[in-house]
Write a protein that holds these residues in place. Sequence first.
Motif, PDB file in Angstrom:
ATOM      1  N   ASN A  66       0.822  -1.212   0.000  1.00 44.75           N
ATOM      2  CA  ASN A  66       0.000   0.000   0.000  1.00 44.75           C
ATOM      3  C   ASN A  66       0.852   1.256   0.000  1.00 44.75           C
ATOM      4  O   ASN A  66       0.553   2.237  -0.701  1.00 44.75           O
ATOM      5  CB  ASN A  66      -0.928   0.001   1.215  1.00 44.75           C
ATOM      6  N   ILE A  67       1.937   1.232   0.793  1.00 40.68           N
ATOM      7  CA  ILE A  67       2.814   2.403   0.852  1.00 40.68           C
ATOM      8  C   ILE A  67       3.520   2.615  -0.488  1.00 40.68           C
ATOM      9  O   ILE A  67       3.638   3.749  -0.967  1.00 40.68           O
ATOM     10  CB  ILE A  67       3.820   2.253   2.009  1.00 40.68           C
ATOM     11  N   HIS A  69       2.401   1.738  -3.415  1.00 40.94           N
ATOM     12  CA  HIS A  69       1.380   2.281  -4.318  1.00 40.94           C
ATOM     13  C   HIS A  69       1.261   3.791  -4.140  1.00 40.94           C
ATOM     14  O   HIS A  69       1.201   4.547  -5.123  1.00 40.94           O
ATOM     15  CB  HIS A  69       0.021   1.629  -4.035  1.00 40.94           C
ATOM     16  N   ASN A  70       1.208   4.234  -2.885  1.00 33.55           N
ATOM     17  CA  ASN A  70       1.070   5.665  -2.608  1.00 33.55           C
ATOM     18  C   ASN A  70       2.279   6.453  -3.106  1.00 33.55           C
ATOM     19  O   ASN A  70       2.137   7.549  -3.669  1.00 33.55           O
ATOM     20  CB  ASN A  70       0.898   5.892  -1.103  1.00 33.55           C
ATOM     21  N   TYR A  73       2.142   6.658  -6.915  1.00 36.75           N
ATOM     22  CA  TYR A  73       1.052   7.551  -7.322  1.00 36.75           C
ATOM     23  C   TYR A  73       1.485   9.016  -7.203  1.00 36.75           C
ATOM     24  O   TYR A  73       1.321   9.804  -8.146  1.00 36.75           O
ATOM     25  CB  TYR A  73      -0.176   7.287  -6.453  1.00 36.75           C
ATOM     26  N   ILE A  74       2.030   9.381  -6.056  1.00 38.79           N
ATOM     27  CA  ILE A  74       2.460  10.772  -5.845  1.00 38.79           C
ATOM     28  C   ILE A  74       3.578  11.131  -6.811  1.00 38.79           C
ATOM     29  O   ILE A  74       3.584  12.222  -7.404  1.00 38.79           O
ATOM     30  CB  ILE A  74       2.917  10.979  -4.381  1.00 38.79           C
ATOM     31  N   LYS A 108       6.164   9.503   3.224  1.00 39.86           N
ATOM     32  CA  LYS A 108       5.062   8.560   3.376  1.00 39.86           C
ATOM     33  C   LYS A 108       5.342   7.552   4.478  1.00 39.86           C
ATOM     34  O   LYS A 108       4.439   7.201   5.251  1.00 39.86           O
ATOM     35  CB  LYS A 108       4.813   7.827   2.061  1.00 39.86           C
ATOM     36  N   ASN A 112       3.310   6.672   7.941  1.00 38.56           N
ATOM     37  CA  ASN A 112       2.655   5.368   8.040  1.00 38.56           C
ATOM     38  C   ASN A 112       3.629   4.348   8.613  1.00 38.56           C
ATOM     39  O   ASN A 112       4.120   3.478   7.899  1.00 38.56           O
ATOM     40  CB  ASN A 112       2.178   4.898   6.663  1.00 38.56           C
ATOM     41  N   GLU A 158      -3.899   5.252 -10.225  1.00 39.22           N
ATOM     42  CA  GLU A 158      -4.914   5.005  -9.193  1.00 39.22           C
ATOM     43  C   GLU A 158      -6.274   5.523  -9.691  1.00 39.22           C
ATOM     44  O   GLU A 158      -6.898   6.397  -9.083  1.00 39.22           O
ATOM     45  CB  GLU A 158      -4.529   5.672  -7.871  1.00 39.22           C
ATOM     46  N   ASP A 166     -10.779   5.777  -0.924  1.00 38.50           N
ATOM     47  CA  ASP A 166      -9.318   5.761  -0.932  1.00 38.50           C
ATOM     48  C   ASP A 166      -8.818   7.194  -0.947  1.00 38.50           C
ATOM     49  O   ASP A 166      -9.409   8.056  -1.604  1.00 38.50           O
ATOM     50  CB  ASP A 166      -8.797   5.016  -2.161  1.00 38.50           C
ATOM     51  N   GLU A 167      -7.715   7.426  -0.255  1.00 41.75           N
ATOM     52  CA  GLU A 167      -7.178   8.787  -0.200  1.00 41.75           C
ATOM     53  C   GLU A 167      -6.578   9.215  -1.524  1.00 41.75           C
ATOM     54  O   GLU A 167      -6.502  10.399  -1.834  1.00 41.75           O
ATOM     55  CB  GLU A 167      -6.117   8.884   0.897  1.00 41.75           C
ATOM     56  N   ASN A 168      -6.149   8.254  -2.334  1.00 41.78           N
ATOM     57  CA  ASN A 168      -5.526   8.581  -3.612  1.00 41.78           C
ATOM     58  C   ASN A 168      -6.405   8.136  -4.773  1.00 41.78           C
ATOM     59  O   ASN A 168      -6.793   6.969  -4.848  1.00 41.78           O
ATOM     60  CB  ASN A 168      -4.169   7.880  -3.742  1.00 41.78           C
TER      61      ASN A 168
END
Length: 327
Positions: A66-67, A69-70, A73-74, A108, A112, A158, A166-168
């Motif tokens: 998950n991290i 992915h984030n 994405y960013i 990130k 997290n 995403e 989802d936040e993203n």
Amino acid sequence: FILSDEKTLLSEAAIAKLNSYLNRQHSITQLETYAKCPFKFFVEKVLNVQLIEEPTEDIEALEMGNILHNILYIFYTELRKQNIRLDTNDKNLISRCLKMINEIAEQKISQNAFKSPLTFYEKEKIFGIGGNKSESILSRFIEYEAENNNDYYPTYFEVRFGSIRDENSDDQLSNAEPIKIDGIKLKGKIDRIDLSKSDDSFSIVDYKLRGKKPTFRELKEGISLQLPVYLFAASELLKSKYNKKFSPDQMIIYSLKYSVDDFGKKPVSIRDKEIKTSEQLIQTTHNHIKKYIEQISRGQFGLSPHEEREQLVCRYCSFEGVCRIKN
């Protein structure tokens, strides 16, 4: 195990609950659970039996996934904002991108904090074991992307469709409305959509930290639904945005494993006498989904019908003690 047939009388409440599945938004993961074992779907999704999960290596891998992915994405959203495309010939750009993605990752991960004992080693893999950044997942990602961007370029990230929390999510292509197949509503999120440089075709990319890519048999038989549904959803979303048709090209599993040999894109091949194109695979998947929803609405929740069910679902199933698979 069939809840509704001519010999079984159901309450009005039970019939109403089963009929409600015709109008719900369905996640691809839930439908894949039904495809593998209808009884497991019944216990998890109809009875809502929840298991208390203990911290395990699998949970740690999910958290790390998950991290990552984030982070990606960013990173790619920022590149798009600055109109930057990775180029292996531009060493200064590579250095800038490496610095950027490491800064994003540090932020990130500080937000997290991992909860399991594997924290230290997982961080080392992301940033580089022993401080060697050239051997990190992030460094391999940048180098691999720069070397493999000749025909397609990463464009959307995403991409959400339907009611996904989802936040993203990519506000340039995501849609809160579900994708529909003959009235059946589907929801999900596509990790990445790459457009061809000619802007007439696309590929979908699914990041994986662990796990294997689906076999074509699993795709053909409707056991694995995710990638064909993502192809269809991306096609619909792109057509809505650009007012023209984009041809679906490849389904790609992108391995983010630390191992050099396992890292990178792994296209899912279509090799079959009956199914030769992405469009044909999408139609086959549609047919499977329509069958599953019809069976769910009729209360058909039998045991896993697959010959290889022990490997496919049973060996990892937490409900083995309440089903009759071994009786």
